[in-house]
Design a protein around this motif. Structure first.
Motif, PDB file in Angstrom:
ATOM      1  N   SER A  32       5.069 -35.259 -12.472  1.00 24.27           N
ATOM      2  CA  SER A  32       5.525 -34.582 -13.998  1.00 24.27           C
ATOM      3  C   SER A  32       6.611 -35.729 -14.475  1.00 24.27           C
ATOM      4  CB  SER A  32       6.417 -33.439 -13.214  1.00 24.27           C
ATOM      5  OG  SER A  32       7.475 -33.768 -12.906  1.00 24.27           O
ATOM      6  N   ALA A  33       7.051 -35.334 -15.784  1.00 25.27           N
ATOM      7  CA  ALA A  33       7.959 -36.110 -16.688  1.00 25.27           C
ATOM      8  C   ALA A  33       9.179 -36.424 -15.979  1.00 25.27           C
ATOM      9  CB  ALA A  33       8.045 -35.576 -18.070  1.00 25.27           C
ATOM     10  N   ARG A  34       9.560 -35.690 -14.897  1.00 26.71           N
ATOM     11  CA  ARG A  34      10.932 -35.606 -14.433  1.00 26.71           C
ATOM     12  C   ARG A  34      10.914 -37.245 -13.571  1.00 26.71           C
ATOM     13  NH1 ARG A  34      12.792 -34.740  -9.044  1.00 26.71           N
ATOM     14  NH2 ARG A  34      10.638 -33.608  -8.230  1.00 26.71           N
ATOM     15  N   TYR A  35       9.647 -37.741 -12.967  1.00 28.47           N
ATOM     16  CA  TYR A  35       9.414 -39.053 -12.555  1.00 28.47           C
ATOM     17  C   TYR A  35       9.530 -40.113 -13.510  1.00 28.47           C
ATOM     18  CZ  TYR A  35       8.233 -36.422  -8.142  1.00 28.47           C
ATOM     19  OH  TYR A  35       8.474 -35.860  -7.082  1.00 28.47           O
ATOM     20  N   ASP A  36      10.017 -41.409 -13.186  1.00 27.99           N
ATOM     21  CA  ASP A  36      10.024 -42.667 -14.079  1.00 27.99           C
ATOM     22  C   ASP A  36       8.559 -42.732 -14.526  1.00 27.99           C
ATOM     23  OD1 ASP A  36      12.455 -42.828 -13.351  1.00 27.99           O
ATOM     24  OD2 ASP A  36      12.188 -44.630 -11.973  1.00 27.99           O
ATOM     25  N   ALA A  37       8.380 -43.174 -15.967  1.00 27.99           N
ATOM     26  CA  ALA A  37       7.029 -43.432 -16.404  1.00 27.99           C
ATOM     27  C   ALA A  37       6.410 -44.570 -15.788  1.00 27.99           C
ATOM     28  CB  ALA A  37       7.540 -43.790 -17.832  1.00 27.99           C
ATOM     29  N   ASP A  38       7.034 -45.406 -14.897  1.00 29.05           N
ATOM     30  CA  ASP A  38       6.149 -46.284 -14.311  1.00 29.05           C
ATOM     31  C   ASP A  38       5.426 -45.879 -13.020  1.00 29.05           C
ATOM     32  OD1 ASP A  38       8.296 -46.353 -12.861  1.00 29.05           O
ATOM     33  OD2 ASP A  38       8.851 -48.348 -13.137  1.00 29.05           O
ATOM     34  N   SER A  39       5.866 -44.521 -12.797  1.00 29.72           N
ATOM     35  CA  SER A  39       5.500 -43.939 -11.346  1.00 29.72           C
ATOM     36  C   SER A  39       3.792 -43.215 -11.819  1.00 29.72           C
ATOM     37  CB  SER A  39       6.244 -42.799 -10.883  1.00 29.72           C
ATOM     38  OG  SER A  39       7.399 -43.635 -10.630  1.00 29.72           O
ATOM     39  N   GLY A  40       2.825 -43.937 -11.967  1.00 25.70           N
ATOM     40  CA  GLY A  40       1.474 -43.323 -12.264  1.00 25.70           C
ATOM     41  C   GLY A  40       1.110 -42.428 -11.145  1.00 25.70           C
ATOM     42  N   ILE A  41       1.032 -43.027  -9.685  1.00 22.03           N
ATOM     43  CA  ILE A  41       0.661 -42.307  -8.823  1.00 22.03           C
ATOM     44  C   ILE A  41       1.732 -42.465  -7.608  1.00 22.03           C
ATOM     45  CG2 ILE A  41      -1.016 -42.273  -6.724  1.00 22.03           C
ATOM     46  CD1 ILE A  41      -3.269 -43.097  -8.428  1.00 22.03           C
ATOM     47  N   ILE A  42       2.095 -41.568  -6.955  1.00 23.30           N
ATOM     48  CA  ILE A  42       3.408 -41.664  -5.964  1.00 23.30           C
ATOM     49  C   ILE A  42       2.960 -41.141  -4.486  1.00 23.30           C
ATOM     50  CG2 ILE A  42       5.545 -40.600  -5.534  1.00 23.30           C
ATOM     51  CD1 ILE A  42       6.103 -40.192  -8.464  1.00 23.30           C
ATOM     52  N   VAL A  43       3.453 -42.066  -3.811  1.00 21.94           N
ATOM     53  CA  VAL A  43       3.398 -41.653  -2.290  1.00 21.94           C
ATOM     54  C   VAL A  43       4.850 -41.262  -1.866  1.00 21.94           C
ATOM     55  CG1 VAL A  43       3.020 -42.278   0.048  1.00 21.94           C
ATOM     56  CG2 VAL A  43       1.386 -42.869  -1.556  1.00 21.94           C
ATOM     57  N   ASN A  44       4.981 -39.864  -1.675  1.00 20.35           N
ATOM     58  CA  ASN A  44       6.348 -39.514  -1.376  1.00 20.35           C
ATOM     59  C   ASN A  44       6.496 -39.157   0.176  1.00 20.35           C
ATOM     60  OD1 ASN A  44       9.082 -38.513  -1.662  1.00 20.35           O
ATOM     61  ND2 ASN A  44       8.514 -36.557  -2.058  1.00 20.35           N
ATOM     62  N   ILE A  45       7.315 -39.931   0.651  1.00 18.57           N
ATOM     63  CA  ILE A  45       7.534 -39.726   2.240  1.00 18.57           C
ATOM     64  C   ILE A  45       8.586 -38.699   2.359  1.00 18.57           C
ATOM     65  CG2 ILE A  45       7.911 -40.633   4.532  1.00 18.57           C
ATOM     66  CD1 ILE A  45       6.605 -43.112   3.645  1.00 18.57           C
ATOM     67  N   VAL A  46       8.430 -37.453   3.098  1.00 17.17           N
ATOM     68  CA  VAL A  46       9.431 -36.468   3.368  1.00 17.17           C
ATOM     69  C   VAL A  46       9.945 -36.675   4.836  1.00 17.17           C
ATOM     70  CG1 VAL A  46      10.226 -34.072   2.936  1.00 17.17           C
ATOM     71  CG2 VAL A  46       8.378 -34.979   1.460  1.00 17.17           C
ATOM     72  N   MET A  47      11.110 -37.025   4.739  1.00 18.49           N
ATOM     73  CA  MET A  47      11.642 -37.059   6.154  1.00 18.49           C
ATOM     74  C   MET A  47      12.247 -35.533   6.632  1.00 18.49           C
ATOM     75  SD  MET A  47      11.213 -40.376   6.161  1.00 18.49           S
ATOM     76  CE  MET A  47      12.274 -40.738   7.657  1.00 18.49           C
ATOM     77  N   THR A  48      12.000 -35.330   7.789  1.00 20.19           N
ATOM     78  CA  THR A  48      12.429 -34.222   8.499  1.00 20.19           C
ATOM     79  C   THR A  48      13.815 -34.069   8.649  1.00 20.19           C
ATOM     80  OG1 THR A  48      12.068 -32.815  10.497  1.00 20.19           O
ATOM     81  CG2 THR A  48      12.516 -35.051  10.852  1.00 20.19           C
TER      82      THR A  48
END
Length: 605
Positions: free
Chosen positions: A183-199
């Motif tokens: 979404s637009a909340r992410y930086d414009a240079d983030s075309g595709i994101i791999v988000n690692i969610v820590m426990t």
């Protein structure tokens, strides 16, 4: 040549997101790879004729390997995967399998408390559907993704990112999110994101573990560390530490064709490294409406040694005053990268909306001492001459960001978000090269330089999501004002850039029935050349190979389109990506000086 085919699961249904890797038959070196689409199909192009091995892998299935001799374009028969099964006499073992969940903008791969949590982050990333890892390259849909940890961007180079992933225990991971339409909340240079969610520890009390790992290959690799959780009524603390010790050996061949001769090189590369990785997160709940969080990702490399030895032969040998030469390049690095986040979240009781503040800083320090020796020989093997030099490279980078976000959920299905962000990147770099003559070191002013880089980005965005009957609508727009100034001692004019750009994105989905749905996505993004690409330093790997930046690089603008849907258990998607001014690192051949210069350039088709 091209190679294509289809991968099926145990029930002979299409298997999406499987990794298909093409290996050389003789040395099993990775040549190229692909990820299967929603229909289980894959395609690889630009393959030289030869004998190869195809390796197909997917979590929960046994790897499949096929041998083939490729002499023309081929479409292979479908490959049926076999589920992994293990039977032990009179023993029953129950293992929780990773699960894959599709959401409108992402794939969520849940790995907590599964067999994958016994390794490191890199092993989990390799197993994540949709992510393809080839050597030191990580791609999603043939594009390089940005990495986030707990929704916070990781400001690391590709080599440092690999060190971080390999040096962090997987036991601390809850899930991996592959966000293909951020979404637009992410930086414009983030075309595709791999988000690692820590426990996070949801149970009051203390939990801790100590782990170790040893792998014997050509050279041994070993690691060890600890994970600690502590939680009481209002606070929780998480700490992960990992030490990684390894040596890597690689051999390859290369050749350069000049007008009068051909240079053929046999190259051996060895890397030694000792890495310390520390991650922690501290949360304080003042009450049910206010939370303060402090987190950090730190990486320390007190020892990094890189040794390259090569022998280059010239054919015909009479074309040059020497017939062959041996080159040795020894580099020793010392570097650290420390990132810190301060987050505060306030939830409004009246409408459950949230106001979020974030402050971030990354401090990166890098030092390299390099020694290069080139020994030249005549055709009869007699020593002719030697050339040697030393290089000292220093880099200090500071990144500061501040962000505020507001999120309002609608009483009916939907939400609204708005926010603003400021970021600053400042880098100071220096390069000093010394020629060694008769045992004395003399500063080479032509190959010494200084470079300062200052980048500031001012951003704001709005985004919304709304469900209307069977329709799911979302969209947003982000504006970013970028100011760049690059100063080099070797350049007569400073490199300055100033531009305002708008980045819209949108998604529309329609649910036909409980088993069938369709969607379409669009997103505009940017890829700015970083200070490494803009830096005009000439970094010599040997007398005839140079890596140099390009201060004239311009940002790349990307338009992403996707249309897809699902029918029962089957998913499909067609995507198109248009990149204006894509950056490639190309070898530029100087036939007069017999030098290859690797430099990045903007390329328009």
């Amino acid at each position: 040549m091209s190679l294509s085919g289809q991968v099926l699961d145990a029930q002979e249904q299409p298997l999406p997101y499987a990794n298909v890797i093409l290996l050389g038959e003789s040395n099993q070196e990775m040549i190229t790879g692909a990820t299967t689409d929603e229909e289980g199909n894959y395609r690889m192009g630009n393959i030289e004729p030869g004998s190869y091995i195809i390796r197909i892998s997917f979590i929960g299935y046994t790897d499949q390997e096929l041998q083939l001799d490729l002499r023309e374009d081929r479409i292979l028969d479908p490959v049926k995967m076999t589920e992994e099964a293990e039977t032990l006499s009179e023993v029953e073992i129950t293992v929780k399998k990773p699960t894959l969940t599709r959401q409108p903008d992402r794939l969520v791969f849940n790995v907590q408390s599964t067999a994958l949590s016994e390794g490191n982050m890199m092993e989990v990333v390799k197993r994540t559907p949709g992510i393809l890892v080839l050597g030191e390259s990580i791609t999603v849909k043939n594009a390089t993704p940005e990495f986030y940890i707990n929704d916070r961007k990781v400001n690391l180079s590709s080599s440092d990112l690999l060190q971080l992933l390999e040096g962090t225990a997987a036991s601390a991971i809850q899930s991996v999110e592959v966000i293909t339409n951020p979404s637009a909340r992410y930086d414009a240079d983030s075309g595709i994101i791999v988000n690692i969610v820590m426990t996070k520890n949801l149970v009051t009390g203390y939990q801790g573990s100590v782990f170790g790992n040893y792998i014997q290959g050509v050279f041994p690799k070993y690691s060890g560390g600890t994970t600690q959780f502590l939680k009481n009524k209002n606070t929780s603390f998480f700490l992960n530490y990992n030490y990684n010790h390894r040596k890597i050996n690689r051999d390859n061949e290369g050749f350069v064709i000049y007008p009068d001769d051909t240079w053929t090189s046999d190259i051996n590369r060895n890397t030694w490294s000792q890495t310390h990785t520390v991650n922690f997160n501290f949360d304080v709940d003042f009450n049910e409406y206010n939370r303060l969080s402090i987190s950090s990702n730190m990486q320390f490399l007190p020892y990094f040694k890189y040794l390259t030895k090569s022998r280059t032969e010239i054919t015909p040998p009479t074309s040059q005053p020497f017939a062959f030469f041996n080159a040795t390049n020894l580099s020793r690095d010392l570097r650290h990268n420390m990132g810190f986040n301060l987050d505060y979240v306030h939830t409004f009781k009246a409408d459950n909306s949230k106001l979020m503040f974030n402050a971030h800083t990354t401090l990166y320090d890098y030092r390299r001492n390099q020694e290069v020796v080139n020994d030249y020989f005549r055709e009869d093997g007699q020593f002719r001459e030697s050339n040697a030099f030393k290089t000292r490279a220093d880099q200090n980078t500071s990144i500061y960001t501040g962000q505020i976000d507001y999120s309002l959920p609608f009483k009916e299905s939907g939400s609204f978000e708005a926010g603003a962000k400021y970021s600053k990147v400042f880098t100071e770099s220096g390069l000093v090269q010394r020629i060694i003559e008769n045992g004395f070191e003399i500063i080479d002013l032509d190959n010494s330089d200084m470079f300062d880089y200052d980048e500031q980005v001012y951003a704001g965005y709005v985004t919304f999501r709304k469900e209307i009957g069977d329709w799911d609508l979302s969209g947003g727009v982000r504006a970013e004002q970028t100011e760049v100034e690059a100063i080099s001692a070797s350049m007569t004019n400073n490199n300055t850039q100033s531009y305002l750009e708008w980045f819209p994105n949108g998604s529309i989905g329609y649910k036909i029935n409980d088993n069938t749905s369709l969607y379409a996505n669009y997103k505009r993004s940017i890829r700015r050349p970083d200070f490494r690409n803009l830096n005009p330093f000439e970094f010599f790997l040997n007398d005839n190979t140079v890596v140099v930046g390009n201060p004239a690089l311009q940002p790349v603008f990307i338009n992403n389109y996707a249309v897809g849907g699902s029918i029962g258990k089957h998913n499909f998607e067609v995507y198109f990506r248009q990149e204006d001014g894509k950056i490639f690192e190309l070898p530029v051949q100087d036939n007069d000086e017999n030098i290859i210069r690797y430099t990045p350039i903007n390329f328009d088709v």
